[in-house]
Design a protein around this motif. Structure first.
Motif, mmCIF file in Angstrom:
data_model
loop_
_atom_site.group_PDB
_atom_site.id
_atom_site.type_symbol
_atom_site.label_atom_id
_atom_site.label_comp_id
_atom_site.label_asym_id
_atom_site.label_seq_id
_atom_site.Cartn_x
_atom_site.Cartn_y
_atom_site.Cartn_z
ATOM 1 N N ASP A 94 26.771 -12.552 25.975
ATOM 2 C CA ASP A 94 26.403 -11.897 24.733
ATOM 3 C C ASP A 94 26.246 -10.403 24.991
ATOM 4 N N LEU A 95 25.937 -9.656 23.931
ATOM 5 C CA LEU A 95 25.862 -8.201 24.071
ATOM 6 C C LEU A 95 24.716 -7.798 25.001
ATOM 7 N N GLU A 96 23.663 -8.609 25.048
ATOM 8 C CA GLU A 96 22.546 -8.302 25.935
ATOM 9 C C GLU A 96 22.986 -8.280 27.399
ATOM 10 N N HIS A 97 23.820 -9.246 27.801
ATOM 11 C CA HIS A 97 24.307 -9.275 29.177
ATOM 12 C C HIS A 97 25.349 -8.179 29.424
ATOM 13 N N VAL A 98 26.195 -7.928 28.440
ATOM 14 C CA VAL A 98 27.216 -6.891 28.605
ATOM 15 C C VAL A 98 26.577 -5.509 28.687
ATOM 16 N N ALA A 99 25.529 -5.278 27.916
ATOM 17 C CA ALA A 99 24.818 -3.997 28.013
ATOM 18 C C ALA A 99 24.247 -3.807 29.420
ATOM 19 N N ALA A 100 23.686 -4.866 29.993
ATOM 20 C CA ALA A 100 23.166 -4.772 31.358
ATOM 21 C C ALA A 100 24.283 -4.446 32.348
ATOM 22 N N LEU A 101 25.458 -5.040 32.124
ATOM 23 C CA LEU A 101 26.608 -4.765 32.993
ATOM 24 C C LEU A 101 27.049 -3.311 32.867
ATOM 25 N N LEU A 102 27.192 -2.822 31.639
ATOM 26 C CA LEU A 102 27.682 -1.463 31.412
ATOM 27 C C LEU A 102 26.642 -0.413 31.789
ATOM 28 N N GLU A 104 24.388 -0.881 34.077
ATOM 29 C CA GLU A 104 24.074 -1.126 35.488
ATOM 30 C C GLU A 104 22.589 -1.377 35.716
ATOM 31 N N VAL A 105 22.060 -2.338 34.959
ATOM 32 C CA VAL A 105 20.686 -2.801 35.154
ATOM 33 C C VAL A 105 20.736 -4.320 35.335
ATOM 34 N N PRO A 106 19.765 -4.909 35.995
ATOM 35 C CA PRO A 106 19.810 -6.351 36.226
ATOM 36 C C PRO A 106 19.469 -7.174 34.988
ATOM 37 N N GLY A 107 19.902 -8.427 34.986
ATOM 38 C CA GLY A 107 19.516 -9.357 33.931
ATOM 39 C C GLY A 107 20.200 -9.081 32.612
ATOM 40 N N ARG A 108 19.419 -8.985 31.571
ATOM 41 C CA ARG A 108 19.943 -8.732 30.229
ATOM 42 C C ARG A 108 19.056 -7.721 29.529
ATOM 43 N N VAL A 109 19.632 -6.948 28.648
ATOM 44 C CA VAL A 109 18.878 -5.953 27.889
ATOM 45 C C VAL A 109 18.268 -6.648 26.672
ATOM 46 N N PRO A 110 16.960 -6.561 26.453
ATOM 47 C CA PRO A 110 16.325 -7.363 25.401
ATOM 48 C C PRO A 110 16.562 -6.871 23.973
ATOM 49 N N PHE A 111 16.805 -5.592 23.783
ATOM 50 C CA PHE A 111 16.964 -5.015 22.445
ATOM 51 C C PHE A 111 15.767 -5.350 21.556
ATOM 52 N N ASP A 112 14.564 -5.144 22.091
ATOM 53 C CA ASP A 112 13.359 -5.386 21.303
ATOM 54 C C ASP A 112 13.132 -4.232 20.339
ATOM 55 N N ALA A 113 12.695 -4.566 19.128
ATOM 56 C CA ALA A 113 12.347 -3.529 18.153
ATOM 57 C C ALA A 113 10.981 -2.949 18.488
ATOM 58 N N ALA A 162 15.719 2.354 28.433
ATOM 59 C CA ALA A 162 14.620 1.887 27.592
ATOM 60 C C ALA A 162 14.752 2.421 26.166
ATOM 61 N N THR A 163 15.102 3.694 26.041
ATOM 62 C CA THR A 163 15.260 4.304 24.718
ATOM 63 C C THR A 163 16.408 3.666 23.952
ATOM 64 N N ALA A 164 17.532 3.471 24.623
ATOM 65 C CA ALA A 164 18.701 2.889 23.957
ATOM 66 C C ALA A 164 18.452 1.449 23.535
ATOM 67 N N SER A 165 17.798 0.685 24.385
ATOM 68 C CA SER A 165 17.484 -0.703 24.050
ATOM 69 C C SER A 165 16.599 -0.775 22.816
ATOM 70 N N SER A 166 15.568 0.054 22.792
ATOM 71 C CA SER A 166 14.661 0.088 21.650
ATOM 72 C C SER A 166 15.364 0.592 20.392
ATOM 73 N N LEU A 167 16.220 1.603 20.557
ATOM 74 C CA LEU A 167 16.943 2.160 19.410
ATOM 75 C C LEU A 167 17.786 1.098 18.723
ATOM 76 N N LEU A 168 18.649 0.408 19.478
ATOM 77 C CA LEU A 168 19.539 -0.562 18.852
ATOM 78 C C LEU A 168 18.752 -1.747 18.300
ATOM 79 N N GLY A 169 17.754 -2.211 19.038
ATOM 80 C CA GLY A 169 16.956 -3.320 18.542
ATOM 81 C C GLY A 169 16.209 -2.979 17.270
ATOM 82 N N THR A 170 15.668 -1.765 17.202
ATOM 83 C CA THR A 170 14.928 -1.344 16.012
ATOM 84 C C THR A 170 15.849 -1.179 14.814
ATOM 85 N N VAL A 171 17.005 -0.564 15.021
ATOM 86 C CA VAL A 171 17.945 -0.343 13.916
ATOM 87 C C VAL A 171 18.462 -1.672 13.364
#
Length: 415
Positions: A94-102, A104-113, A162-171
């Motif tokens: 899913d996009l959470e895992h692909v964001a982590a790949l792109l 370069e962070v471990p696991g998955r990006v949560p995209f929390d609001a 952290a900023t990007a994850s929060s930004l997309l999750g919030t939007v």
């Protein structure tokens, strides 16, 4: 041997001082420090040779001729994210895992609001005109989140992620709960694709088909990045000034919002709406008018866009899409009459998805914006590590010269 100062070298090459230092770090110029004069100096012969080389190659000496990137390889056979085939990723991640790949962070990006940022985003969306497009609302929400984030200028990699994850999750959460787009709130605890669904469906009171979320999840992965597309170059230019993540995303959105880039899926949706009633007739009307048929052709792929193949194959296995897929096949066959027509691209596949699952006519544009935000952030992270302000094309002035007749008449008219 004659030597030039940094300022003189920059003027001779038509670049900024920072670019001179970048040339020196890349070995294009040799920096010399004299005992009597402070600052670096450069051999005039070497500077003249570099300037001549720029003229002979036809490439302006004051611009970045090539952007080196480790993010995405785009070539026939399909795009690859950091060496991994994107069609395969679309089937398993899913996009959470692909964001982590792109990123370069471990696991998955949560995209929390972020609750503190969600309120201003929802407020600005509530004030938007009822007829605003989904991407207009996306852009407004990004601006609202930026204005409410006091720490947005932190360009350290961890802070950017952290900023990007929060930004997309919030939007996405704000859009999903925006009455102007859809009635229901976001799906708590679900992945980004599921949370985005209320902003994509045409009828908010009708539950999406079970297969819809899977198709949306795959589309987000497929669209996350595509190399140095126009919007990505715009995002990198913004990042080269150390603009914050929100500004980088806004720059990308500005370039995306054009009928030759991110809006094509909407044009393809309109074309398929006509083609569903009469595929040959709709195609003939476009060809007779000499118009380009949206959803066909690509500057990179000689054959069918691999991303389109993935989405269309998913729809072929989906009974809800039988009529739409039959229409797409008829149009593709008509375009390929004679064997040398342009092949289908991902915009046609997005349009087919929108029709098959009763999504908004601009749902493809919103999918594009959400997914490509991940790619823009990856390129921003890469660009932040480069010398600043390195994008400086040399303009070729074609207007009136000082003292010319044109300038004289212009001055007379102004008086």
């Amino acid at each position: 041997m004659e030597y030039l100062t940094v300022a003189e070298t920059a003027e001779r090459l038509g670049v900024k001082r920072e670019t001179v230092y970048a040339y020196a770090s890349r070995g294009l110029l040799t920096s010399v420090r004299g005992a009597q004069r402070r600052g670096s100096r450069f051999a005039q012969d070497e500077v003249e040779a570099l300037a001549a080389r720029g003229r002979e190659s036809g490439e302006p000496s004051g611009t970045v001729e090539r952007i080196r990137t480790r993010i995405t390889l785009v070539a026939d056979g399909g795009p690859w994210f950091r060496g991994r085939a994107v069609p395969a990723l679309a089937g398993s991640e899913d996009l959470e895992h692909v964001a982590a790949l792109l990123w370069e962070v471990p696991g998955r990006v949560p995209f929390d609001a972020d609750p503190d940022l969600l309120a201003p985003a929802r407020a600005v969306l509530a004030a938007a005109p009822a007829g605003a497009r989904a991407t207009d609302r996306f852009r407004l929400a990004v601006a609202a989140v930026a204005a409410a984030d006091p720490l947005r200028a932190d360009a350290r990699p961890g802070a950017v992620v952290a900023t990007a994850s929060s930004l997309l999750g919030t939007v996405v959460t704000a859009l999903a709960g925006d009455p102007g787009v859809a009635g229901g709130p976001g799906v708590s605890g679900a992945g980004l694709a599921e949370r985005l669904l209320p902003a994509l469906v045409r009828d908010p009171d009708r539950a999406p088909a079970p297969a819809t979320a899977g198709h949306v999840r795959a589309a987000l992965v497929l669209l996350a990045d595509h190399g140095l597309a126009s919007s990505t170059v715009a995002a990198r230019v913004a990042a080269s000034t150390l603009a914050d993540v929100h500004a980088v995303v806004s720059a990308g959105l500005g370039a995306l919002d054009g009928p030759r880039h991110g809006l094509v899926s909407g044009l393809a949706h309109r074309f398929l709406a006509d083609a569903l009633d009469d595929p040959p007739g709709a195609l003939a009307q476009r060809l007779r008018a000499g118009e380009r048929v949206p959803g066909f052709g690509h500057s990179v792929y000689r054959g069918t866009d691999p991303r389109a193949t993935v989405l269309l194959d998913r729809l072929r296995a989906d009974p809800a899409a039988d009529d739409v897929v039959a229409c797409v096949d008829a149009v593709v066959a008509g375009m390929d009459r004679g064997g040398d027509g342009p092949a289908a691209n991902v915009d046609l596949a997005l349009a087919a998805l929108m029709h098959a699952h009763d999504l908004r006519p601009d749902a493809g544009e919103l999918l594009f914006a959400c997914a490509r935000t991940v790619g823009w952030v990856a390129h921003a992270l890469e660009e932040y590590a480069e010398p600043g302000l390195r994008f400086r094309p040399t303009g070729v002035y074609t207007g009136p010269r000082p003292g010319s007749t044109s300038e004289a008449s212009t001055t007379t008219l102004s008086v």
